[in-house]
Design an enzyme around this catalytic site. Structure first.
Site, PDB file in Angstrom:
ATOM      1  N   GLU A 197      14.236  33.150  21.402  1.00 48.52           N
ATOM      2  CA  GLU A 197      15.380  33.021  20.508  1.00 48.52           C
ATOM      3  C   GLU A 197      15.909  34.340  19.962  1.00 48.52           C
ATOM      4  OE1 GLU A 197      17.029  30.061  19.648  1.00 48.52           O
ATOM      5  OE2 GLU A 197      15.855  29.389  21.375  1.00 48.52           O
ATOM      6  N   SER A 251      -6.294 -26.964 -10.324  1.00 50.81           N
ATOM      7  CA  SER A 251      -7.664 -26.954 -10.844  1.00 50.81           C
ATOM      8  C   SER A 251      -8.318 -25.578 -10.823  1.00 50.81           C
ATOM      9  CB  SER A 251      -8.525 -27.936 -10.042  1.00 50.81           C
ATOM     10  OG  SER A 251      -8.053 -29.249 -10.229  1.00 50.81           O
TER      11      SER A 251
END
Length: 803
Positions: free
Chosen positions: A86, A478
């Protein structure tokens, strides 16, 4: 001379005008430039990771998935590869590479008419300017701004700082922002594990990642990688021999489209919502948080398995609701495979496949799959598919596959290897499948800390994101009763105290009919001990007990456990008419088995920021001796127990013992775990709408809920004991496998006395109904004591089945 003078003045005027216009352009481009000083304190958006308590990855959250790595941790070869590809003059220029620009101009002129890609001359510094401060707009103005910013950045930051920003920010394809993430996504490696050919490949990507895809465009990818290796050798970063050896190696990738994550979608979404509310979107999706949750990946896997298995078993008991769609195979508009591919797979299908029924023959339904495979469904793999009728009833029994299916039906199937009897099937044999309509949830918790170890909020997250563990408020039935009985145990009652089980009629006030509650069995059993009332879930005993204690005392008591807030003090609440979440109930049951200590449910153990600073910690108990010490066999540090005592520990143990009886002899027998000690309670609401099972071993509490999202009956005799308890039992068998059978912990001042469980009276070893009952010291029954003013003489004690 005059002509030369004129030309000279014209030249100066031209140069001056040029400089003037250049300065004007520079001024115009500079006046609204972004502030490049922000790069000095730049904090990149970093992925937030959520892990299980045992260290496995659960989820990642990020706008852009990024992991920031300091420049000193990035391998030198990786830096050199990017410089070679680059910006070879990176350490020589001041932001703009004028030599590179001139070279690019000549190369591009030479390539005119060749259709070759133009060569650029952007330096790494310019790319940093563009990526961090500008847009991707292609224009002269943007390039000018990029150049100006590049000069300014070079004055502000060192070369290493610029490289650090660049390598952590650059997009390299495959949803990879920065080289650390690219290394993971392309090679499933960390940066220090990369080989030279792999490093060169990553350095080949910045210009056009999609053009060098390692699979779709492999030839171009290899060519570009080899060019990078050649450039590295030309720059002297590697030897020609190293370059050639790397060029000779094939390009091999291990694409990591999705990390290996634990499946726990409901749990993860609950963590995400809480974290989002606490930290905000920006911090959660870009702050690089490390969230360590309470989840146990092994238990979570079992929770998903057990809930899905239980829901499928319930669903099969209530028959076949029909195909996804029926295709016309006689005069089709398009071939069946195309028609099948055009259909959307239903949410919750998971690994099941869609198939179309082609024909029937000799006890088989022959099918075709979207993949082109043709298979068959044996009749025994679809005998359950009797027609589903209203009220969860079943149609007539099947005698052949065509009783349930028709040619052209699109159905879900799963390949099966062997039958339930163990007979092996030939290849391409399938079972008929159906996504359950009823849904449910399962939560597992550490009762001593409140840490949520597993949570599954439904059959499948893709079917419904509604979390029934924490978002659904339903009546517990219950399963609420133990807290009424515990209130009694703290107010002078014992497990052997007698309460009358007989009809009761209660006035509900003006213009309201009298309330005539009943037992599930619609039978009455006379005077019975409290233990029997819990073990066999007697509604009438519970209501009488609540009436005796007073509902205000009970609602105040249950509020300590986090399940009684704003409950009206009416008797129907005592048998579970209030609404609660499953997580509320699991937390409350934790406070029974842990000896009455308050716990707060927690999804998260610890949260740290990207620098390792602790932002949140669930366990904040002081322990100065826990930090910074090497272990040399010294005494382990003692951590104080700061939990509030919300219930009497003796009453909590008595209730634990009674709930153990529920599993051993009562309504929860289907929750039993072979050679393990567990306790629990069933819950079923009117008309079998909601079914529950809440239970525990000494160190693990588990709750299960099953019901329809839009409440309706699950069907006759589909209760907590038949629907939810088997799911609990299946989960606990897996969770407790290879674990020792630990007895429940007994507090001080508990006295064990042998009594007849049906009468509560003292008895001897020869009594088949004898148990060792837990009494508070000083409340043990004496000889010939009936424990009640009411005589049991002539009372028939009837054992009830599962309900």
């Amino acid at each position: 001379m005059r002509a030369l003078s004129l030309l000279f003045f014209l030249f100066l005027a031209f140069v001056g005008a040029g400089l003037f216009f250049a300065l004007m352009i520079y001024y115009d481009a500079s006046k609204d430039l972004p502030n490049h000083h922000v790069l000095r304190d730049y904090k990149p958006e970093i992925v937030t990771r959520i892990h299980t308590g045992d260290g496995r990855l659960l989820a990642e959250y990020a706008t852009e998935k990024r992991v920031f790595v300091p420049i000193k941790e990035i391998p030198e070869n990786l830096i050199n590869a990017f410089l070679s590809a680059e910006d070879k003059n990176f350490y020589k220029h001041s932001g703009i590479d004028f030599t590179g620009i001139i070279r690019a101009i000549f190369i591009n002129i030479a390539h005119i008419g060749t259709n070759r890609r133009l060569v650029g001359a952007s330096t790494i510094t310019q790319q940093v300017a563009k990526n961090f401060l500008l847009t991707n707009e292609v224009s002269f103005e943007r390039k000018l701004k990029e150049a100006i910013l590049a000069f300014r950045i070079e004055k502000l930051l060192s070369k290493k700082e610029i490289l650090e920003l660049y390598l952590n920010e650059i997009y390299l394809g495959m949803d990879s922002y920065g080289v650390p993430v690219a290394a993971q996504n392309y090679f499933d490696k960390s940066l220090d594990e990369l080989t030279l050919p792999e490093i060169a490949y990553l350095a080949s990507l910045p210009k056009a990642p999609n053009n060098y895809h390692p699979i779709r465009r492999k030839e171009a990818a290899v060519t570009r990688r080899d060019w990078v290796l050649t450039r590295m050798a030309e720059e002297g970063f590697i030897t020609p021999q190293q370059a050639q050896e790397s060029i000779n190696k094939p390009l091999e990738v291990s694409l990591r489209y999705r990390p290996d994550m634990v499946e726990a979608s409901y749990f993860v979404e609950a963590v995400r919502r809480k974290s989002l509310a606490h930290f905000g979107k920006k911090e959660l999706y870009g702050g690089g948080l490390s969230i360590r949750t309470t989840l146990d990946s092994r238990l979570q896997h079992y929770a998903d398995q057990s809930l899905r298995k239980g829901l499928i078993e319930y669903d099969r008991r209530h028959g076949w609701r029909g195909p996804i769609k029926t295709l016309d195979l006689v005069t089709p508009e398009k071939p069946w495979r195309e028609a099948l591919k055009a259909l959307s797979k239903p949410g919750g299908s998971r690994d099941w496949e869609m198939a179309v029924v082609m024909s029937f023959n000799k006890g088989y339904a022959y099918i075709g799959l979207e993949s082109g495979i043709e298979g068959k469904i044996p009749f025994k793999e679809m005998k359950w598919a009797r027609k589903h009728l209203p009220d969860e009833k079943l149609g007539p029994k099947l005698s052949q596959p065509s009783d349930a299916l028709n040619v052209g039906d699109v159905v879900l199937v799963e390949e099966t290897k062997k039958s339930e009897s163990g007979t092996y099937y030939p290849p391409n044999t399938f079972s008929l499948r159906q996504i359950p309509e009823a849904d449910g949830a399962l939560v597992a918790m550490d009762p001593h800390t409140g840490r949520i170890l597993a949570m599954t909020g439904g059959y499948d997250f893709s079917k419904s994101e509604f979390n029934r563990a924490i978002q659904a408020k339903r009546q517990p039935g219950s399963a609420f009763k133990p807290f009424v009985y515990m209130a009694a145990l703290e107010n002078g009652y014992t497990p052997a105290s007698i309460v009358l089980d007989a009809p009761i009629v209660l006035d509900q006030g003006e213009d309201k009919p009298a309330w005539r509650p009943d037992n599930y069995s619609q039978r009455f059993y006379g005077p019975s001990p409290l233990r029997i009332g819990i073990e066999h879930s007697r509604n009438l005993m519970t209501i009488r007990l609540a009436q005796k204690l007073g509902m205000k005392k009970i609602t105040d008591y249950v509020e300590r456990f986090g399940i009684g807030k704003d409950l009206p003090p009416v008797l129907s609440i005592s048998i579970g008419a209030g609404e609660v979440t499953l997580l509320d109930m699991v937390t409350a049951y934790s406070m029974i088995v842990n000896g009455g200590k308050r716990v707060t449910p927690s999804l998260v153990d610890q949260i740290q920021d990207n620098d390792g600073k602790t932002l949140y910690k669930h366990d904040n108990r002081p322990c100065p001796d826990c930090q910074g010490q090497d272990f040399n066999n010294q005494k382990m540090p003692e951590i104080p127990d700061l939990r509030q005592q919300v219930a009497d520990p003796i009453a909590a143990y008595q209730m634990t013992s009674m709930l153990q009886g529920v599993v051993e002899r009562g309504t929860g027998r289907r929750a039993r775990v072979w050679k393990k000690i567990v306790a629990g309670k069933t819950g079923t609401t009117n008309n079998d709408v909601d079914t529950w099972f809440l239970g525990f071993s000494p160190d693990l509490v588990v709750g299960v809920f099953v019901g329809f999202d839009i409440p309706r009956s699950l069907g006759r005799k589909e209760t907590g004991g038949t629907v939810a308890a088997p799911i609990f039992g299946d989960f606990m068998r897996k969770a407790l496998k290879n674990k020792p059978a630990i007895p429940f912990r007994v507090p001080a001042d508990v006295s064990f006395v042998r009594v007849n469980r049906l009468t509560g009276k003292l008895t001897d070893l020869n009594d088949k109904d004898a148990i060792m009952e837990a009494f508070r010291a000083g409340t043990e029954p004496s000889e010939n004591m009936l424990n009640s003013e009411e005589s049991l003489e002539g009372v028939e004690i009837i054992e009830e089945g599962l309900y």
